[in-house]
Design an enzyme around this catalytic site. Structure first.
Site, mmCIF file in Angstrom:
data_model
loop_
_atom_site.group_PDB
_atom_site.id
_atom_site.type_symbol
_atom_site.label_atom_id
_atom_site.label_comp_id
_atom_site.label_asym_id
_atom_site.label_seq_id
_atom_site.Cartn_x
_atom_site.Cartn_y
_atom_site.Cartn_z
ATOM 1 N N ALA A 251 -5.834 -3.847 -57.516
ATOM 2 C CA ALA A 251 -4.364 -3.797 -57.571
ATOM 3 C C ALA A 251 -3.719 -3.049 -56.404
ATOM 4 C CB ALA A 251 -3.844 -3.232 -58.906
ATOM 5 N N ALA A 252 -4.505 -2.634 -55.410
ATOM 6 C CA ALA A 252 -3.897 -1.960 -54.258
ATOM 7 C C ALA A 252 -2.948 -2.918 -53.535
ATOM 8 C CB ALA A 252 -4.973 -1.473 -53.297
ATOM 9 N N ASP B 118 -1.450 -5.517 -54.850
ATOM 10 C CA ASP B 118 -0.294 -5.778 -55.728
ATOM 11 C C ASP B 118 0.715 -4.630 -55.644
ATOM 12 O OD1 ASP B 118 -1.627 -8.077 -56.585
ATOM 13 O OD2 ASP B 118 -2.637 -6.991 -58.199
#
Ligand code: RIB
Length: 301
Positions: free
Chosen positions: A240-241, A243
């Protein structure tokens, strides 16, 4: 100004492993956790944390209302989210000791997005609003087409990159946000300058943001090229970095910030995200960024 994020909603099954499982190998994991996830859900939460007024459109299996609650608890409008009588999408995620991940997706309800649903969701929006889409849902080409027809600013994150993306109406996109793997799929190139030059020549209507992991991010637009370095942190889990970066970058853009300031916001938020486990649960709040905000000169705001 509002943003409609047409996005996937997944349950992430996360396994900590000594290395990514190899063909034919059976591997014991060191831990297992279940998290809310999906590139769409993660990006909606990041947008909301970054201060944007965000509406999420997407589909869930009938038993998983807890995921809609998660979005709501993070300030996302979920009035457009619908339930389907099929399983919710999920992801099997391996995380290695370096914090890198490897993801297998099952689309489930994410693949039940019809063109008529896209049309219905877009009814609420008008010129000046933004559309954000990734590539985990069905009917993505219809989203790009219908949003552009309504005068929305179209932001596309072609993740995961699939061969079909090349057949999407990419000439309608105003801003592409890609990582190096997606960029290579789109352009066949691997160095940032060649990627930027290729995309600007092929899609002159669109700006490009290229995320470079530990090397930060770059912006290529009609107003120039900008680079922002990543902060040095101890990486626990990179899930999720990207995102998180996207949510903070786009929220900055919607507020009228310049590309350099938006890149800085995205990189700072992503740096905090990778120091924690999970996807949606690892996205930092704006107050956390503000608390550690380094001095920023007025011209890059
Ligand atoms: O970008 C990370 C996300 O990709 C995970 O949350 C997983 O669900 C997949 O969609």
């Amino acid at each position: 100004m509002r943003i409609l994020n047409f996005g996937s909603i997944n349950i992430d099954h996360v396994y900590t492993v000594s290395h990514f499982v190899r063909p034919g190998e059976t591997l014991n994991s060191q831990s297992y956790q279940r998290f809310p996830g999906g590139k769409g859900l993660n990006q909606s939460i990041a947008l909301s944390h970054a201060g944007a007024q965000v509406y999420h459109a997407g589909k869930l299996g009938a038993d998983d209302d807890w995921l809609r609650d998660q979005l709501q608890e993070h300030g996302v409008d979920t009035s457009l989210v619908e339930m389907e009588d099929v399983p919710t999408g999920h992801a099997i995620i391996q995380v290695n000791p370096a914090g890198e991940n490897s993801i297998v997706l099952f689309g489930g309800a994410n693949r039940c997005i019809s063109e008529s649903y896209v049309e219905r969701a877009l009814q609420l929006f008008s010129p000046g609003d933004y559309l954000l889409a990734q590539n985990e849902l069905s009917s993505v080409p219809a989203m790009l087409r219908m949003a552009k027809l309504k005068g929305l600013t179209v932001v596309f994150n072609p993740a995961p990159m699939t061969p079909e993306v090349q057949c999407y109406p990419l000439d309608l996109v105003d801003l592409f946000i890609v990582n190096e793997i997606e960029a290579q799929g789109l352009t066949g190139k691997s160095d940032p300058q060649s990627i930027g030059a290729f995309m600007r020549a092929k899609y002159p209507q669109a700006a490009l943001v290229l995320t470079l992991g530990e090397k930060g991010g770059m912006y290529f637009g009609s107003d120039g090229t900008v680079h922002e370095a990543a902060e040095k942190v101890t990486v626990v889990d990179t899930t999720a970095a990207g995102d998180t970066f996207i949510g903070y970058f786009v929220a900055g853009l919607m507020r009228g910030q310049k590309p350099q300031g938006c890149l800085r916001l995205g990189c700072r938020a992503a740096a905090l995200c990778v120091t924690r486990k999970g996807a949606a649960d690892s996205i930092p709040g704006k107050d956390e960024l503000d608390a550690t905000q380094p001095h920023v000169s007025a011209d890059t705001q």
